[in-house]
Enzyme design. Structure first.
Site, PDB file in Angstrom:
ATOM      1  N   GLU A   6     -48.026   1.512 -15.237  1.00 57.79           N
ATOM      2  CA  GLU A   6     -47.227   1.090 -14.074  1.00 57.79           C
ATOM      3  C   GLU A   6     -47.946   1.521 -12.777  1.00 57.79           C
ATOM      4  OE1 GLU A   6     -43.418   3.105 -13.784  1.00 57.79           O
ATOM      5  OE2 GLU A   6     -42.536   1.503 -12.587  1.00 57.79           O
ATOM      6  N   LYS A  73     -39.895  -5.738 -13.072  1.00 53.96           N
ATOM      7  CA  LYS A  73     -39.022  -4.686 -13.625  1.00 53.96           C
ATOM      8  C   LYS A  73     -37.555  -5.009 -13.355  1.00 53.96           C
ATOM      9  CE  LYS A  73     -38.840   0.381 -13.349  1.00 53.96           C
ATOM     10  NZ  LYS A  73     -39.396   1.531 -12.612  1.00 53.96           N
ATOM     11  N   CYS A 114     -41.490   0.575 -17.572  1.00 57.66           N
ATOM     12  CA  CYS A 114     -41.016   1.958 -17.472  1.00 57.66           C
ATOM     13  C   CYS A 114     -39.529   2.137 -17.782  1.00 57.66           C
ATOM     14  CB  CYS A 114     -41.396   2.514 -16.104  1.00 57.66           C
ATOM     15  SG  CYS A 114     -41.517   4.315 -16.110  1.00 57.66           S
TER      16      CYS A 114
HETATM   17  O1  LIG Z   1     -37.010   6.698 -17.260  1.00 57.43           O
HETATM   18  C1  LIG Z   1     -37.598   7.647 -16.753  1.00 57.43           C
HETATM   19  O2  LIG Z   1     -37.312   8.796 -17.008  1.00 57.43           O
HETATM   20  C2  LIG Z   1     -38.741   7.432 -15.809  1.00 57.43           C
HETATM   21  C3  LIG Z   1     -38.806   6.039 -15.322  1.00 57.43           C
HETATM   22  C4  LIG Z   1     -39.732   5.877 -14.184  1.00 57.43           C
HETATM   23  O3  LIG Z   1     -40.326   6.795 -13.703  1.00 57.43           O
HETATM   24  C5  LIG Z   1     -39.939   4.548 -13.644  1.00 57.43           C
HETATM   25  O4  LIG Z   1     -39.235   3.613 -14.049  1.00 57.43           O
HETATM   26  O5  LIG Z   1     -40.824   4.392 -12.786  1.00 57.43           O
END
Ligand SMILES: O=C(O)CCC(=O)C(=O)O
Length: 238
Positions: A6, A73, A114
């Site tokens: 990401e 996302k 993510c």
């Molecule tokens: O779900 C998480 O703990 C981290 C997710 C995250 O950092 C993101 O989505 O950028």
């Protein structure tokens, strides 16, 4: 297939940050890299500027360098964990509202970014679309990564009986959000078959569609669902 993390072209943080359009400078580089190396390239995600808004968008290029998939996302990481991490992604990023898959000669692939991995329904809908591999470019922080990164990778793999690849940046203690690292690949039995440490690394995982079939025939979870009790409906825009 090569997968990047990401925000692979920019810093990650709560503040306004670098963004560009797609196609743009970064995707031109990804397209060329896919073509030069004759690989499918899942180019992590980048901050995309579109119609005056910002999206957290993953692009996929085929071995000819053509853009074959684009996923923004879906779920914002809006969390407040005192002493850990406070993050309000919704302040800057607009959420996507499409599920996106792409085909390869080997298997069908579903995309998330993510935080999307935390929502089991998303993965379930990708199973219904016939995916054997889910890819999540990620940037978990040390706080949540230490608790949940591998757990979520294995859970989504085991409960959907497919491969899951979660790909993180290496850890850099000087950045505003410190990445957990530990990119990994879990198989349809929920076992980790490839794993990095927190330092920069290339990790290789073999994806075997026959193993997906085998696990699903031994334990036919999808057929055993109780649609008479509950359903998860795909209302995505594509
Ligand atoms: O779900 C998480 O703990 C981290 C997710 C995250 O950092 C993101 O989505 O950028």
């Amino acid at each position: 297939m090569v997968i990047l993390p990401e925000f692979c072209n920019s810093p990650n943080g709560n503040d306004a940050f670098y963004a560009e359009s797609i196609p743009g400078d970064s995707t031109a580089v990804y397209s060329q890299a896919a073509q030069d190396n004759k690989v499918f390239l899942v180019a992590g995600s980048i901050p995309e500027r579109k119609d005056g808004k910002l999206y957290n968008t993953s692009t996929v290029f085929n071995p000819e360098g053509s853009l074959i998939a684009k996923f923004s996302k879906v779920f914002h990481i809006d969390v407040d964990i005192p002493g850990g991490i406070t993050f309000q992604e919704s302040k800057t990023i607009t959420a996507g509202d499409n599920l996106v898959t792409f085909d390869t000669p080997y298997c069908k692939v579903g995309l998330g970014v993510c935080y999307d991995i935390r929502f089991p329904e998303l993965a379930k809908l990708y199973v219904d679309r016939g995916c054997q591999l889910l890819i999540f470019p990620t940037f978990f922080s040390v706080t949540t990564g230490s608790a949940h990164f591998e757990l979520l990778t294995r859970a989504r793999a085991a409960d959907n009986q497919l491969y899951v690849a979660t790909v993180s940046p290496a850890r850099d203690e000087t950045t505003s959000v410190v990445a957990w690292g530990y990119s990994c690949v879990a198989d349809p039995w929920g076992e980790v078959i490839a794993k990095a440490g927190h330092e920069e690394a290339i990790v290789y995982g073999d994806i075997d569609p026959d193993f997906v079939k085998k696990i699903r025939s031994q334990m036919p979870l999808t057929k055993q669902r109780r649609a008479d009790m509950y359903t998860v409906m795909d209302l995505s825009n594509n």
